[in-house]
Design a protein around this motif. Structure first.
Motif, PDB file in Angstrom:
ATOM      1  N   GLY A 104       0.792  -1.229   0.000  1.00  0.00           N
ATOM      2  CA  GLY A 104       0.000   0.000   0.000  1.00  0.00           C
ATOM      3  C   GLY A 104       0.821   1.275   0.000  1.00  0.00           C
ATOM      4  O   GLY A 104       0.258   2.376   0.080  1.00  0.00           O
ATOM      5  N   LEU A 105       2.149   1.135  -0.097  1.00  0.00           N
ATOM      6  CA  LEU A 105       3.019   2.318  -0.069  1.00  0.00           C
ATOM      7  C   LEU A 105       2.783   3.173  -1.316  1.00  0.00           C
ATOM      8  O   LEU A 105       3.090   2.772  -2.436  1.00  0.00           O
ATOM      9  N   ARG A 106       2.218   4.325  -1.100  1.00  0.00           N
ATOM     10  CA  ARG A 106       1.919   5.262  -2.196  1.00  0.00           C
ATOM     11  C   ARG A 106       2.141   6.677  -1.702  1.00  0.00           C
ATOM     12  O   ARG A 106       1.622   7.078  -0.665  1.00  0.00           O
ATOM     13  N   LEU A 107       2.945   7.437  -2.424  1.00  0.00           N
ATOM     14  CA  LEU A 107       3.206   8.817  -2.060  1.00  0.00           C
ATOM     15  C   LEU A 107       1.993   9.670  -2.392  1.00  0.00           C
ATOM     16  O   LEU A 107       1.301   9.429  -3.381  1.00  0.00           O
ATOM     17  N   ASN A 108       1.737  10.688  -1.562  1.00  0.00           N
ATOM     18  CA  ASN A 108       0.695  11.630  -1.968  1.00  0.00           C
ATOM     19  C   ASN A 108       1.265  12.538  -3.068  1.00  0.00           C
ATOM     20  O   ASN A 108       2.489  12.655  -3.215  1.00  0.00           O
ATOM     21  N   PRO A 109       0.406  13.144  -3.881  1.00  0.00           N
ATOM     22  CA  PRO A 109       0.899  13.915  -5.038  1.00  0.00           C
ATOM     23  C   PRO A 109       1.889  15.018  -4.661  1.00  0.00           C
ATOM     24  O   PRO A 109       2.863  15.253  -5.390  1.00  0.00           O
ATOM     25  N   GLN A 110       1.661  15.692  -3.520  1.00  0.00           N
ATOM     26  CA  GLN A 110       2.545  16.798  -3.122  1.00  0.00           C
ATOM     27  C   GLN A 110       3.960  16.282  -2.835  1.00  0.00           C
ATOM     28  O   GLN A 110       4.959  16.855  -3.294  1.00  0.00           O
ATOM     29  N   PHE A 111       4.049  15.186  -2.068  1.00  0.00           N
ATOM     30  CA  PHE A 111       5.349  14.604  -1.766  1.00  0.00           C
ATOM     31  C   PHE A 111       6.041  14.139  -3.052  1.00  0.00           C
ATOM     32  O   PHE A 111       7.247  14.370  -3.252  1.00  0.00           O
ATOM     33  N   ALA A 112       5.297  13.446  -3.890  1.00  0.00           N
ATOM     34  CA  ALA A 112       5.884  12.903  -5.114  1.00  0.00           C
ATOM     35  C   ALA A 112       6.457  14.016  -5.990  1.00  0.00           C
ATOM     36  O   ALA A 112       7.588  13.917  -6.492  1.00  0.00           O
ATOM     37  N   LEU A 113       5.687  15.080  -6.180  1.00  0.00           N
ATOM     38  CA  LEU A 113       6.162  16.192  -7.016  1.00  0.00           C
ATOM     39  C   LEU A 113       7.352  16.889  -6.380  1.00  0.00           C
ATOM     40  O   LEU A 113       8.287  17.310  -7.083  1.00  0.00           O
ATOM     41  N   LEU A 114       7.351  17.009  -5.049  1.00  0.00           N
ATOM     42  CA  LEU A 114       8.486  17.619  -4.364  1.00  0.00           C
ATOM     43  C   LEU A 114       9.752  16.815  -4.601  1.00  0.00           C
ATOM     44  O   LEU A 114      10.814  17.376  -4.930  1.00  0.00           O
ATOM     45  N   PHE A 115       9.665  15.488  -4.474  1.00  0.00           N
ATOM     46  CA  PHE A 115      10.843  14.645  -4.674  1.00  0.00           C
ATOM     47  C   PHE A 115      11.314  14.673  -6.120  1.00  0.00           C
ATOM     48  O   PHE A 115      12.521  14.628  -6.396  1.00  0.00           O
ATOM     49  N   VAL A 116      10.371  14.764  -7.046  1.00  0.00           N
ATOM     50  CA  VAL A 116      10.751  14.861  -8.463  1.00  0.00           C
ATOM     51  C   VAL A 116      11.502  16.162  -8.719  1.00  0.00           C
ATOM     52  O   VAL A 116      12.557  16.172  -9.382  1.00  0.00           O
ATOM     53  N   VAL A 117      10.971  17.266  -8.206  1.00  0.00           N
ATOM     54  CA  VAL A 117      11.622  18.565  -8.395  1.00  0.00           C
ATOM     55  C   VAL A 117      13.022  18.564  -7.788  1.00  0.00           C
ATOM     56  O   VAL A 117      13.995  19.029  -8.415  1.00  0.00           O
TER      57      VAL A 117
END
Length: 289
Positions: free
Chosen positions: A192-205
């Motif tokens: 069930g490990l899934r990043l929320n969109p804000q975290f995911a975009l932050l890590f991508v940036v």
């Protein structure tokens, strides 16, 4: 065997200390003991095990048996792991736990760099000693490990190593905890490990920004990409289980991660898509319809 070992650790403080010390010779065992005790018994017992588990590294540092940055990084792994386990214990939130591991590992590396003005030279000397042989001809890739280090790139290596060691130790500890007290619970959490969109975009940036900084920041880039990588692994584990595929698929995935660098990028892209589009829910919906 692992269940029996975890049960022995849980019998009492002395048993946990003994395994933590013996585990210094086996990768991730000491970190897992520390994590299991912290997750199950709380910060006081966890702190005691942290101090005992880091004792060999303190002794090696005092005797000068290993380079100071390496000893300090080993010590940092236990205390970062301790704090990361506290975050997981209190929040039961893996995205937050992953973010905490990055932040704490980065801070630990910055502190080690501040304490060791010769960090770059020490790292270069470490790899030179490690690669010493009668054959002095090294490939360009291996030669790059023995020179060209700066304080920034060396600190990035330390941060990345602390974060990876910490996260693998915490995952092992959580698995042991599930074996003893919640069979199947770790699999459910990891699937069930899934990043929320804000975290995911932050890590991508952050990953893209560090990558754009060039070779000096490559390990810092790797550090920022770890949550995406772990989330991608969680998704693939979930998908393989959902489809009922043979575990050989997962073995192939981990081999690909070692041999094909592009596979890690694909996993991170998968984690980003899952965070933004909720692929798990869409796949479940499509199957139901």
């Amino acid at each position: 065997m692992f269940k029996a070992l975890a049960a022995f650790v849980m019998r009492g403080r002395i048993q946990a200390i003994v395994i933590a010390l013996i585990g210094s010779w086996i990768p991730f065992v000491s970190q897992a003991v520390l994590g299991l005790v912290t997750l199950r018994k709380g910060w006081q017992e966890g702190l005691i095990i942290s101090l005992w588990a880091s004792l060999p590294a303190f002794i090696a540092l005092w005797l000068g048996q290993v380079a100071a940055p390496m000893a300090l990084a080993s010590i940092a792994v236990f205390f970062v792991g301790f704090m990361v386990c506290l975050v997981l214990r209190q929040s039961i939130n893996w995205p937050l736990t992953l973010a905490a591991s990055l932040l704490l590992s980065g801070l630990a590396a910055v502190l080690i760099t501040a304490m060791q003005p010769t960090l770059a030279a020490d790292v270069s000397a470490f790899f030179s000693t490690l690669l010493e042989s009668d054959d002095t001809q090294l490939t360009p890739e291996l030669q790059a490990l023995t020179d060209g280090w700066s304080q920034i790139s060396a600190s990035g290596l330390i941060a990345y190593w602390i974060a990876v060691s910490t996260l693998l130790g915490v995952l092992l500890a959580r698995w042991w905890q599930a074996l003893l007290f919640n069979p199947g619970g770790f699999q459910q959490e990891f699937h069930g490990l899934r990043l929320n969109p804000q975290f995911a975009l932050l890590f991508v940036v952050l990953t893209v920004a560090m990558t754009a900084g060039g070779a000096q920041l490559q390990f810092w880039s790797g550090l920022c990409s770890l949550p995406l990588l772990f989330a991608g692994l969680g998704f693939v584990h979930w998908f393989v289980a959902k489809k009922g595929w043979n575990t050989g698929v997962l073995v192939g995935l981990y081999m690909a991660l070692i041999l094909i660098p592009l596979s890690a990028l694909l996993l991170m892209l998968l984690a980003l898509l899952d965070a933004v589009l909720d692929l798990r829910n869409k796949l479940n919906t499509n199957q139901a319809s």
